[in-house]
Design a protein around this motif. Sequence first.
Motif, PDB file in Angstrom:
ATOM      1  N   PRO A   1     -17.426 -12.941   1.993  1.00 25.26           N
ATOM      2  CA  PRO A   1     -16.665 -13.805   2.895  1.00 25.26           C
ATOM      3  C   PRO A   1     -15.401 -13.071   3.340  1.00 25.26           C
ATOM      4  CG  PRO A   1     -16.278 -14.432   0.615  1.00 25.26           C
ATOM      5  CD  PRO A   1     -17.287 -13.303   0.580  1.00 25.26           C
ATOM      6  N   VAL A   2     -15.059 -13.206   4.613  1.00 29.66           N
ATOM      7  CA  VAL A   2     -13.898 -12.499   5.142  1.00 29.66           C
ATOM      8  C   VAL A   2     -12.949 -13.503   5.782  1.00 29.66           C
ATOM      9  CG1 VAL A   2     -13.090 -10.621   6.619  1.00 29.66           C
ATOM     10  CG2 VAL A   2     -15.398 -10.534   5.639  1.00 29.66           C
ATOM     11  N   PRO A   3     -11.970 -13.999   5.025  1.00 27.52           N
ATOM     12  CA  PRO A   3     -10.982 -14.901   5.624  1.00 27.52           C
ATOM     13  C   PRO A   3     -10.115 -14.130   6.612  1.00 27.52           C
ATOM     14  CG  PRO A   3     -10.337 -14.301   3.391  1.00 27.52           C
ATOM     15  CD  PRO A   3     -11.710 -13.745   3.597  1.00 27.52           C
ATOM     16  N   LEU A   4      -9.854 -14.723   7.753  1.00 26.30           N
ATOM     17  CA  LEU A   4      -9.098 -14.058   8.808  1.00 26.30           C
ATOM     18  C   LEU A   4      -7.684 -14.613   8.877  1.00 26.30           C
ATOM     19  CD1 LEU A   4     -11.890 -14.217  11.555  1.00 26.30           C
ATOM     20  CD2 LEU A   4     -11.328 -12.259  10.091  1.00 26.30           C
ATOM     21  N   ASN A   5      -6.698 -13.801   8.536  1.00 23.35           N
ATOM     22  CA  ASN A   5      -5.325 -14.263   8.685  1.00 23.35           C
ATOM     23  C   ASN A   5      -4.950 -14.219  10.165  1.00 23.35           C
ATOM     24  OD1 ASN A   5      -4.692 -11.572   9.293  1.00 23.35           O
ATOM     25  ND2 ASN A   5      -3.916 -11.141   7.233  1.00 23.35           N
ATOM     26  N   SER A   6      -3.742 -14.634  10.481  1.00 26.50           N
ATOM     27  CA  SER A   6      -3.346 -14.738  11.888  1.00 26.50           C
ATOM     28  C   SER A   6      -3.385 -13.381  12.583  1.00 26.50           C
ATOM     29  CB  SER A   6      -1.943 -15.354  11.989  1.00 26.50           C
ATOM     30  OG  SER A   6      -1.009 -14.597  11.220  1.00 26.50           O
ATOM     31  N   ASP A   7      -3.040 -12.300  11.858  1.00 24.09           N
ATOM     32  CA  ASP A   7      -3.082 -10.965  12.454  1.00 24.09           C
ATOM     33  C   ASP A   7      -4.513 -10.559  12.799  1.00 24.09           C
ATOM     34  OD1 ASP A   7      -0.348 -10.730  12.229  1.00 24.09           O
ATOM     35  OD2 ASP A   7      -0.421  -9.694  10.295  1.00 24.09           O
ATOM     36  N   ALA A   8      -5.445 -10.806  11.848  1.00 26.72           N
ATOM     37  CA  ALA A   8      -6.846 -10.461  12.084  1.00 26.72           C
ATOM     38  C   ALA A   8      -7.417 -11.261  13.250  1.00 26.72           C
ATOM     39  CB  ALA A   8      -7.666 -10.697  10.819  1.00 26.72           C
ATOM     40  N   ALA A   9      -7.079 -12.549  13.324  1.00 24.32           N
ATOM     41  CA  ALA A   9      -7.566 -13.388  14.415  1.00 24.32           C
ATOM     42  C   ALA A   9      -7.049 -12.891  15.757  1.00 24.32           C
ATOM     43  CB  ALA A   9      -7.141 -14.838  14.183  1.00 24.32           C
ATOM     44  N   GLN A  10      -5.802 -12.450  15.795  1.00 25.96           N
ATOM     45  CA  GLN A  10      -5.232 -11.938  17.034  1.00 25.96           C
ATOM     46  C   GLN A  10      -5.944 -10.661  17.485  1.00 25.96           C
ATOM     47  OE1 GLN A  10      -3.153 -13.175  19.177  1.00 25.96           O
ATOM     48  NE2 GLN A  10      -3.228 -11.336  20.467  1.00 25.96           N
ATOM     49  N   ILE A  11      -6.266  -9.785  16.523  1.00 23.19           N
ATOM     50  CA  ILE A  11      -6.991  -8.550  16.852  1.00 23.19           C
ATOM     51  C   ILE A  11      -8.341  -8.878  17.466  1.00 23.19           C
ATOM     52  CG2 ILE A  11      -8.078  -6.493  15.866  1.00 23.19           C
ATOM     53  CD1 ILE A  11      -5.833  -6.586  13.704  1.00 23.19           C
ATOM     54  N   LEU A  12      -9.031  -9.861  16.895  1.00 24.40           N
ATOM     55  CA  LEU A  12     -10.344 -10.235  17.419  1.00 24.40           C
ATOM     56  C   LEU A  12     -10.235 -10.817  18.820  1.00 24.40           C
ATOM     57  CD1 LEU A  12     -11.983 -11.829  14.236  1.00 24.40           C
ATOM     58  CD2 LEU A  12     -12.408  -9.570  15.221  1.00 24.40           C
ATOM     59  N   ARG A  13      -9.197 -11.614  19.063  1.00 21.64           N
ATOM     60  CA  ARG A  13      -9.018 -12.167  20.410  1.00 21.64           C
ATOM     61  C   ARG A  13      -8.799 -11.042  21.431  1.00 21.64           C
ATOM     62  NH1 ARG A  13      -6.570 -16.624  17.573  1.00 21.64           N
ATOM     63  NH2 ARG A  13      -4.573 -15.516  17.451  1.00 21.64           N
ATOM     64  N   GLU A  14      -8.112 -10.004  21.012  1.00 18.59           N
ATOM     65  CA  GLU A  14      -7.866  -8.861  21.896  1.00 18.59           C
ATOM     66  C   GLU A  14      -9.163  -8.119  22.235  1.00 18.59           C
ATOM     67  OE1 GLU A  14      -5.087  -6.515  19.753  1.00 18.59           O
ATOM     68  OE2 GLU A  14      -3.430  -7.939  19.966  1.00 18.59           O
ATOM     69  N   GLN A  15     -10.147  -8.206  21.327  1.00 18.29           N
ATOM     70  CA  GLN A  15     -11.407  -7.466  21.527  1.00 18.29           C
ATOM     71  C   GLN A  15     -12.436  -8.267  22.316  1.00 18.29           C
ATOM     72  OE1 GLN A  15      -9.739  -4.515  20.337  1.00 18.29           O
ATOM     73  NE2 GLN A  15     -11.935  -4.094  20.299  1.00 18.29           N
ATOM     74  N   MET A  16     -12.197  -9.538  22.514  1.00 15.96           N
ATOM     75  CA  MET A  16     -13.165 -10.396  23.192  1.00 15.96           C
ATOM     76  C   MET A  16     -13.443  -9.911  24.618  1.00 15.96           C
ATOM     77  SD  MET A  16     -12.158 -14.248  21.937  1.00 15.96           S
ATOM     78  CE  MET A  16     -12.476 -14.778  20.244  1.00 15.96           C
ATOM     79  N   GLY A  17     -14.719  -9.959  24.984  1.00 11.69           N
ATOM     80  CA  GLY A  17     -15.124  -9.590  26.326  1.00 11.69           C
ATOM     81  C   GLY A  17     -15.380  -8.116  26.534  1.00 11.69           C
TER      82      GLY A  17
ATOM     83  N   TRP B   1     -20.190 -10.218  16.858  1.00 11.09           N
ATOM     84  CA  TRP B   1     -19.584 -11.511  17.156  1.00 11.09           C
ATOM     85  C   TRP B   1     -20.333 -12.651  16.478  1.00 11.09           C
ATOM     86  CZ3 TRP B   1     -14.889 -11.332  18.665  1.00 11.09           C
ATOM     87  CH2 TRP B   1     -14.423 -10.289  19.472  1.00 11.09           C
ATOM     88  N   SER B   2     -21.610 -12.456  16.206  1.00 11.38           N
ATOM     89  CA  SER B   2     -22.392 -13.494  15.532  1.00 11.38           C
ATOM     90  C   SER B   2     -21.957 -13.681  14.077  1.00 11.38           C
ATOM     91  CB  SER B   2     -23.885 -13.141  15.579  1.00 11.38           C
ATOM     92  OG  SER B   2     -24.130 -11.890  14.935  1.00 11.38           O
ATOM     93  N   GLN B   3     -21.141 -12.772  13.557  1.00  5.97           N
ATOM     94  CA  GLN B   3     -20.662 -12.861  12.174  1.00  5.97           C
ATOM     95  C   GLN B   3     -19.250 -13.443  12.085  1.00  5.97           C
ATOM     96  OE1 GLN B   3     -22.245  -8.458  11.733  1.00  5.97           O
ATOM     97  NE2 GLN B   3     -21.437  -9.118   9.764  1.00  5.97           N
ATOM     98  N   ILE B   4     -18.787 -14.041  13.169  1.00  2.00           N
ATOM     99  CA  ILE B   4     -17.403 -14.520  13.226  1.00  2.00           C
ATOM    100  C   ILE B   4     -17.373 -15.973  13.676  1.00  2.00           C
ATOM    101  CG2 ILE B   4     -15.149 -14.214  14.333  1.00  2.00           C
ATOM    102  CD1 ILE B   4     -15.971 -11.241  14.715  1.00  2.00           C
ATOM    103  N   ASP B   5     -16.560 -16.762  12.989  1.00  7.31           N
ATOM    104  CA  ASP B   5     -16.313 -18.151  13.378  1.00  7.31           C
ATOM    105  C   ASP B   5     -14.804 -18.285  13.586  1.00  7.31           C
ATOM    106  OD1 ASP B   5     -15.842 -20.895  13.546  1.00  7.31           O
ATOM    107  OD2 ASP B   5     -17.490 -21.393  12.201  1.00  7.31           O
ATOM    108  N   MET B   6     -14.374 -18.200  14.826  1.00  8.69           N
ATOM    109  CA  MET B   6     -12.939 -18.244  15.114  1.00  8.69           C
ATOM    110  C   MET B   6     -12.339 -19.625  14.863  1.00  8.69           C
ATOM    111  SD  MET B   6     -11.879 -15.235  15.956  1.00  8.69           S
ATOM    112  CE  MET B   6     -10.365 -15.488  16.883  1.00  8.69           C
ATOM    113  N   THR B   7     -13.157 -20.658  14.952  1.00  8.61           N
ATOM    114  CA  THR B   7     -12.646 -22.014  14.714  1.00  8.61           C
ATOM    115  C   THR B   7     -12.216 -22.175  13.267  1.00  8.61           C
ATOM    116  OG1 THR B   7     -14.127 -22.900  16.423  1.00  8.61           O
ATOM    117  CG2 THR B   7     -13.187 -24.466  14.838  1.00  8.61           C
ATOM    118  N   ARG B   8     -13.074 -21.718  12.354  1.00 11.22           N
ATOM    119  CA  ARG B   8     -12.735 -21.802  10.924  1.00 11.22           C
ATOM    120  C   ARG B   8     -11.950 -20.581  10.443  1.00 11.22           C
ATOM    121  NH1 ARG B   8     -16.810 -21.844   7.210  1.00 11.22           N
ATOM    122  NH2 ARG B   8     -18.257 -20.711   8.589  1.00 11.22           N
ATOM    123  N   ARG B   9     -11.796 -19.605  11.317  1.00  4.86           N
ATOM    124  CA  ARG B   9     -11.088 -18.355  11.020  1.00  4.86           C
ATOM    125  C   ARG B   9     -11.687 -17.653   9.808  1.00  4.86           C
ATOM    126  NH1 ARG B   9      -4.707 -18.609  11.903  1.00  4.86           N
ATOM    127  NH2 ARG B   9      -4.764 -17.841   9.790  1.00  4.86           N
TER     128      ARG B   9
END
Length: 343
Positions: free
Chosen positions: A225-241, A201-209
């Motif tokens: 650098p790993v740009p996160l498209n909307s699908d990738a961002a959604q997957i990460l939100r699902e993994q939170m917690g 999680w320390s390697q991710i900035d969800m604000t800047r995606r």
Amino acid sequence: MARKQDGLYQRGEIWWVRFNHHGREIRRSTGTTDRTAAEEYRDQLKASLWRQEKLGERPEYRWEEAVERWLIDRLDRPTAYNWKLTLRWLHPHLCGVRLADITRERIEAIKRAKQKEGVKPRTVNDVLNVIRSILRAAHEWEWIDRAPVVKTLQEPTRRVRYLTDAEEVRLLREVPEHMAPIVRFALCTGLRMSNILGLEWSQIDMTRRVAWVHPDQAKESKAIPVPLNSDAAQILREQMGQHLSHVFTYQGEPMRRVNGRAWRNALQRAGIENFTFHCLRHTWASRHIQSGTSLHALMEMGGWSDVDMVRKYAHFGAEHLVEHAERIARSAQKSAHKEKATG
């Protein structure tokens, strides 16, 4: 149980040497099951230590010593797991062998032994490349005067294997539940398996995606650098917690690999052949080119060091050449009309 006598003891069938030299414990494998040969090894080792001390001779380093030093500097690399498997296979071939005795002829014998297993040239080359890397490092450490030439096998040019949309649907339906987000994330980002499983999680900035892979985690040893498209961002939100540090886990623990039996069984149930986890990266790259992403942009996103490494995907984006190809068709049509008019 190990049996000790005269500075020799057995671990399994192999004899080992163990004695003290000026307060320093010397313990090495002789690499042999023959006691007489082990005694000779012990005597030669003691004589060598004496010559080093009294005559200033360079130590006669052995394969396992070089392996230990070489691997320590690489344990945090993404491919360390595969290197360990290769070194485990090499152990009975080179354990106890002096680095100076690892000649081109001995390496060729190892090459033939691996080929007899019926593996692909690339698998044989993986073994040879590890040997070459260790011997070159030993030369840099001044442990040997020169490193022998290691000739690898010619590998056939392979077609790029990628998932069709229908295959993707079938695969995601068949993989175990904890694997599905990993497969989806690979298709969204093109990251290698080790980088996905090691993502924190320390390697991710969800604000800047955006996410990033550190240089010591990357195959080319440079940050990705790993740009996160909307699908990738959604997957990460699902993994939170689900885990404090790592993004993708199984039963509360980080994973080391996902290409084992469960993966192979899922491919079989989905009816997908000639496909590996790494082919998800090929799929990602192929889809980018088909969607108009430039080779240079793809090179940066994929962490490749040279644009030539992404040219194998160029043929997927040939739409811009259709106009040029059509010129011949128009010329042919004009010629036909002209002949008809003059006929």
